[in-house]
Design a protein around this motif. Structure first.
Motif, PDB file in Angstrom:
ATOM      1  N   ARG A  15      22.929   9.557  17.466  1.00  0.00           N
ATOM      2  CA  ARG A  15      22.768   8.618  16.827  1.00  0.00           C
ATOM      3  C   ARG A  15      23.893   7.844  15.996  1.00  0.00           C
ATOM      4  NH1 ARG A  15      16.705   6.886  14.117  1.00  0.00           N
ATOM      5  NH2 ARG A  15      16.323   4.873  15.234  1.00  0.00           N
ATOM      6  N   SER A  16      24.049   6.387  16.840  1.00  0.00           N
ATOM      7  CA  SER A  16      24.962   6.155  15.751  1.00  0.00           C
ATOM      8  C   SER A  16      25.214   4.511  15.651  1.00  0.00           C
ATOM      9  CB  SER A  16      26.521   6.041  16.639  1.00  0.00           C
ATOM     10  OG  SER A  16      26.170   5.467  17.662  1.00  0.00           O
ATOM     11  N   MET A  17      25.547   3.821  14.654  1.00  0.00           N
ATOM     12  CA  MET A  17      25.512   2.950  14.373  1.00  0.00           C
ATOM     13  C   MET A  17      27.051   1.358  14.173  1.00  0.00           C
ATOM     14  SD  MET A  17      25.494   3.851  10.036  1.00  0.00           S
ATOM     15  CE  MET A  17      25.928   1.533   9.682  1.00  0.00           C
ATOM     16  N   ARG A  18      26.013   0.962  13.663  1.00  0.00           N
ATOM     17  CA  ARG A  18      27.162  -0.690  13.395  1.00  0.00           C
ATOM     18  C   ARG A  18      27.311  -1.351  12.093  1.00  0.00           C
ATOM     19  NH1 ARG A  18      25.533  -5.172  14.757  1.00  0.00           N
ATOM     20  NH2 ARG A  18      23.598  -4.124  16.174  1.00  0.00           N
ATOM     21  N   TRP A  19      28.210  -1.674  11.237  1.00  0.00           N
ATOM     22  CA  TRP A  19      28.069  -2.200  10.107  1.00  0.00           C
ATOM     23  C   TRP A  19      28.382  -3.276   9.563  1.00  0.00           C
ATOM     24  CZ3 TRP A  19      31.370   1.765  11.433  1.00  0.00           C
ATOM     25  CH2 TRP A  19      31.899   2.424  11.633  1.00  0.00           C
ATOM     26  N   GLY A  20      28.714  -3.676   8.467  1.00  0.00           N
ATOM     27  CA  GLY A  20      29.465  -5.164   8.211  1.00  0.00           C
ATOM     28  C   GLY A  20      29.652  -5.866  10.011  1.00  0.00           C
ATOM     29  N   ARG A  38      30.849   1.657  16.827  1.00  0.00           N
ATOM     30  CA  ARG A  38      29.629   3.046  16.533  1.00  0.00           C
ATOM     31  C   ARG A  38      30.564   3.890  15.382  1.00  0.00           C
ATOM     32  NH1 ARG A  38      25.241  -0.285  18.601  1.00  0.00           N
ATOM     33  NH2 ARG A  38      23.679   1.642  18.160  1.00  0.00           N
ATOM     34  N   ARG A  45      27.934   6.914  10.748  1.00  0.00           N
ATOM     35  CA  ARG A  45      27.848   6.011   9.275  1.00  0.00           C
ATOM     36  C   ARG A  45      29.497   5.153   8.739  1.00  0.00           C
ATOM     37  NH1 ARG A  45      23.645   7.845   9.917  1.00  0.00           N
ATOM     38  NH2 ARG A  45      22.609   8.383   8.637  1.00  0.00           N
ATOM     39  N   PRO A  46      29.718   4.557   8.078  1.00  0.00           N
ATOM     40  CA  PRO A  46      30.442   3.619   8.274  1.00  0.00           C
ATOM     41  C   PRO A  46      31.897   4.054   7.563  1.00  0.00           C
ATOM     42  CG  PRO A  46      28.535   2.228   6.641  1.00  0.00           C
ATOM     43  CD  PRO A  46      28.510   3.796   7.397  1.00  0.00           C
TER      44      PRO A  46
END
Lengths: 294, 687
Positions: free
Chosen positions: B138-143, B148, B151-152
């Protein structure tokens, strides 16, 4: 020790300190939304503003209601009505974690004395069709803040990504003041306690939530809110429509507190609220404002 | 020779993802380099902390090697068009293509030489593509970034030969700079090579190697415990989890208030490990000690006093909650809480939990018939109480304690041990590696619970699809299979499914076979995990109508064993030869030879008669062995067919001019398939 150096801040001075801290860092200080909501995320200043490309930064206190958490004022750690301090930063800044840690120092929690930890917590609100990744922040084993990078709201991708900080004010105050009972929190620094202000309403609302709330009425109110929401959206009246989402969500929370909903029934209610929220989010991104209407 | 190092400094990586991430980083970078002919896996080392993912490779060359790749093209006899395509795709002319003999004939080959690349250039490419395609669950985008990560990402340090490799990812440009512990040494430092990096980290309160952190936690924990005359409760997974929460573990000891020590130890331990990540301590007699260990991530000016008192308060608050429920729940016997299940809906269309319990009682009576060791009265009692704790306050507050609390309360009510153990054990196993109950009453309740749930959702057509299985039905099937196989339960599942379906009073006729098919599909996966070849599993599971999983699985075991013996290999070969002739002739003449009996009067040759009479004997003996469930014997008996089959092929010409003779011989051969098919479908076996 830190506690000796700093005078113990009262509940209200914690709020004031956080407001000052975030105002200095460019946040617009807003006021609570005037409806029953389960969390600060429901405030349109977070839920809607976190969608779309425009930068946005705000902070506010949001009274939050979780009817099922009522304990008739008997439990020293639980309330059905409590306060969150909410910060929303769009886009999420690079130095987010350091900024947050600085804000703690301003309310008397300094890392020289405490074990601050970012412990995995994938945040998800099925009701809002929203999810994000981040942590719950632990201070000496206690969760004091929810730290979330929003990925989706109303089922729509957040681009850019916003950062949401949710401080649990009562917990923080208990911790900072060294009291073991919510109702013993020093509210104003001059002897007025949290319990003096809120104990009676906790008792009465617990009785209402668990014994007096009317299941039939609540189900009907839910239906009405759902219909109202659709009708308002047809008229492009986004904000009034979104109010109906919050109403429906609160009706659902009250129904849930009665403990009569099965897992699938809960899921069905949640998915209905999600549908309404989603429609509002889509309207926020696409529909013209009434002034732009022909 | 030159060294490569990479550090990705991010915000806190969830503990449970760290090890997999370090393994993946090493695997992907190494396989990326392997494409350029560099085999470096044995020189690569990956590390992980809550904030860093690190890879180091020693002894790399300055240039990647000169390598020669070849690609096989079309057969020399294939169309000119496919050759044209092949030449074009590889950018070569007809003259450059080489013709080579292979066991499958002559083919065109394209030979391509790949010149060596500057190592730094290659590393940049490999790192960037690894980061862009990293297998986070499970990954994410930031700013504002589109890339991805889990975490940042805040920094990337990437060095080759002490020089920066200019990797760019998610708006971060690689440098030779890193930073230390978030609170104890946040200053940045520059890095020359891996040794320098490690040295700097250690000075900056970071232990890079997870194994070293676990070791240090364990050592400190045992030392502090010993000083109090205590030992640390064994809990490997908690140690591993905690080591992923800290870069600089410091262990502190706290107290649990005396008044909470009367709570069941399961409650205290659950609260401590699940909610606080603190370690439990044991007295010399193995009872729970009134202390706990907290692994903090920092050293403080007051030697941890605030941290200890904070953790004590949090634990107290949770235990106070638990104690309240413990006292309230015990005002009534467990059975009383069971009666509250009428108010608890299991599923809107499947009734309440009380309805489920009633169905389970009736179904348990059916299942218990197949379990001679299970006492029916005790089974019934256990089912009646199995779900009662769901209505208690404690389980409402700490759902992880379902079953465990029921056991505590039932024990206090004076229930029999078979009953209270079944209440706790019927939820197990929770997964593939969890404990599987073996006490007959527990086994019976566990199985009945799963079957009732599965049938219920099957009547609603709520079947798991693809990766979607919100109700964990797939897990219910898998654990159900483990319960059956590991306890060797001889249960005709179809019959039990039909009874279970009848208990739902479902008006739609439910196809219980589709549930059984789902079971056999999971059984396949279960056997495959144990290392059995999938074609062997298919040869058994897809052949018959057997609904006894134990029998099916012992058939698979027997076949798996047999097929690797010389007899097995020979028999399989003979079978294949016979069947391919039959199949070819069947297709050509559009007849099914296995439908009609062999005409004994037409069997002229002695080898024909021998095969026929052997088929009769083998068939009879084989059926006897199967009836006695002696599958190894059955297979051994089948192997007696091999000699007569071989002789038959050697001496008899099937394609003879006499049409009747030919047909009869094909019928005889097809009977080989029929007889062997009573044990398994040999046609499905490869090899």
């Amino acid at each position: 020790m830190a506690d000796v150096v700093h005078p113990r801040p009262s509940f209200q001075s914690i709020i004031l300190a956080l407001q000052v801290f975030w105002a200095k860092r460019g946040c617009t200080i807003l006021q609570p939304y005037d409806m029953e909501v389960g969390a600060g995320t429901f405030h349109p200043a977070t839920l809607l503003r976190a969608l779309g490309p425009e930068p946005w930064a705000c902070a506010y206190v949001q009274p939050s209601r979780r009817p099922a958490d009522g304990r008739y004022g008997d439990n020293p750690n639980r309330l059905q009505h409590y306060y969150q301090f909410q910060v929303l930063l769009k886009p999420s800044p690079k130095e987010a974690q350091n900024l947050y840690i600085e804000s703690l120092a301003d309310i008397g929690i300094h890392p020289n004395f405490h074990d601050l930890r970012f412990v995995e917590d994938d945040w998800e609100s099925p009701t809002l069709g929203a999810w994000g990744l981040g942590w719950e922040v632990w201070c000496d084993g206690m969760e004091i803040t929810q730290f979330t990078y929003f990925q989706q709201i109303g089922g729509i991708d957040c681009a850019p990504v916003s950062l949401e900080l949710t401080y649990g004010l009562e917990r923080l105050a208990m911790y900072i003041q060294g009291v073991n009972d919510i109702f013993k929190i020093d509210f104003n620094g001059s002897g007025l306690l949290y319990g003096d202000i809120f104990h009676r309403s906790e008792v009465e609302f617990s009785i209402f939530n668990f014994e007096y709330s009317n299941v039939k009425t609540l189900s009907r109110h839910f239906e009405d809110a759902e219909q109202e929401c659709r009708a308002l959206l047809r008229g492009s009246l986004l904000f009034p429509a979104y109010d109906q989402c919050m109403k429906a969500s609160h009706c659902f929370n009250l129904l849930d507190a009665r403990g009569i909903l099965s897992v699938p029934e809960r899921a069905a209610y949640i998915s209905r609220v999600r549908g309404m929220v989603r429609a509002c989010c889509e309207a926020w991104l696409t529909c013209p404002t009434p002034s732009q209407r022909a | 020779m030159p060294e490569f190092m990479l550090e990705i400094l991010s915000e806190e990586i969830p503990s449970c993802s760290q090890k997999r991430a370090a393994d993946a980083l090493k695997r992907l970078i190494c396989s990326g380099l392997a494409l350029s002919g560099l085999i470096v896996a044995d020189r690569a080392c990956a590390f992980v902390t809550p904030r860093r993912l690190v890879l180091m490779i020693t002894d790399l060359p300055i240039f990647s090697p000169f390598i020669c790749k070849e690609r096989r093209g079309p057969h020399v006899n294939s169309s000119g068009e496919s050759l044209e395509g092949f030449l074009k795709a590889n950018g070569i002319t007809r003259a450059q293509a080489e013709i080579r003999q292979t066991p499958k004939g002559a083919f065109y080959f394209a030979l391509m030489e790949q010149k060596g690349t500057m190592m730094a250039t290659l590393l940049k490419q490999v790192v960037e593509s690894t980061l862009a395609d990293f297998p986070w669950s499970r990954s994410m985008r930031w700013g504002p970034t589109h890339e991805r990560w889990i975490r940042p990402i805040r920094r990337i340090l990437c060095l080759f030969e002490e020089r920066i490799v200019p990797v760019r990812f998610a708006g971060v440009e690689a440098s030779n700079v890193s930073e230390g512990h978030r609170f104890l040494a946040p200053a940045v430092f520059s890095v020359r090579d891996f040794r320098c990096y490690q040295q700097n980290l250690r000075n900056a309160y970071v232990i890079l190697d997870p194994a070293e952190r676990v070791h240090r936690i364990r050592q400190q924990a045992e030392w502090i415990a010993a000083a109090e005359g205590l030992t640390v409760r064994k809990d490997e997974s908690l140690f591993a989890e905690i080591s992923g929460l800290v870069e600089w573990p410091m262990i502190l000891i706290g107290k649990i208030e005396k008044k909470f020590m009367s709570l069941p130890k399961e409650v205290i331990i659950t609260v401590m490990r699940v909610y606080q990540k603190t370690l439990a301590l044991l007295e010399a007699d193995d009872t729970l000690a009134p202390n706990f260990l907290v692994v903090s991530n920092t050293e403080t000016a007051d030697n941890g006093r605030s941290i200890i008192s904070g953790n004590e308060r949090v634990l107290q608050a949770r235990l106070a909650d638990a104690q309240f429920f413990w006292e309230q729940d015990r005002c009534q016997p467990l059975q009383h809480w069971g009666s509250k299940l009428t108010e608890r809906v299991f599923h809107a269309r499947l009734g309440t939990v009380a309805d489920k319990v009633e169905r389970m009682r009736k179904l348990a009576a059916v299942v218990a018939e197949y379990m001679p060791t299970a006492n029916l009265a005790l089974v019934d009692r256990a089912v009646l109480l199995a779900k009662a704790d769901l209505a208690t306050g404690m389980v409402g507050e700490f759902p992880e304690l379902q079953g465990v609390m029921g056991r505590c309360y039932a024990l206090r009510d004076g229930e029999r041990s078979e009953v209270y153990n079944a209440i706790a054990e019927h939820y197990r196993p929770l997964g593939q590696s969890d404990f599987c109950p073996s006490a007959p009453v527990s086994v019976c309740v566990a199985l009945v619970d799963r079957i009732d749930t599965l049938i219920g959702f099957w009547t609603l057509s709520e079947k798991p699809t693809g990766s979607k299985d919100p109700l964990a039905l797939r897990r219910a099937v898998l654990t159900g299979i483990r319960i059956i196989i590991e306890n060797k339960l001889r249960i005709p599942l179809i019959i039990v499914f039909k009874k279970a379906a009848a208990l739902y009073h479902s008006t739609e006729s439910l196809n219980v076979h589709s549930l059984f098919v789902f079971f056999t599909a999971r059984l396949k996966a279960h056997l495959q995990e144990k290392g059995v070849r999938h074609d062997i599993i298919a040869a058994v599971l897809e052949s018959g109508q057997d609904d006894d999983l134990v029998r099916l699985s012992s058939r698979v075991d027997a076949l798996a064993h047999f097929i690797d013996t010389q007899d097995g290999i020979n028999l399989l070969r003979a079978h294949r030869r016979a069947m391919s002739i039959v199949r070819r002739e069947q297709q050509k003449n559009r007849v099914a030879y296995n439908r009609e009996p062999v005409d004994v009067n037409l069997l002229g040759e002695s080898v024909e008669c021998a095969l026929e009479s052997q088929l009769v004997i083998v068939r009879k003996n084989c059926n006897d062995a199967i009836k006695k469930e002696r599958f190894c014997d059955a297979l051994r008996i089948l192997s007696q067919l091999r000699v007569p089959i071989d002789n038959f092929f050697e001496c008899v010409k099937i394609n003879c001019d006499n049409k009747r003779l030919k047909e009869n011989r094909l019928k005889l051969l097809s009977r080989v398939g029929t007889v062997m098919g009573t044990v398994a479908d040999f046609a499905k076996i490869k090899g």
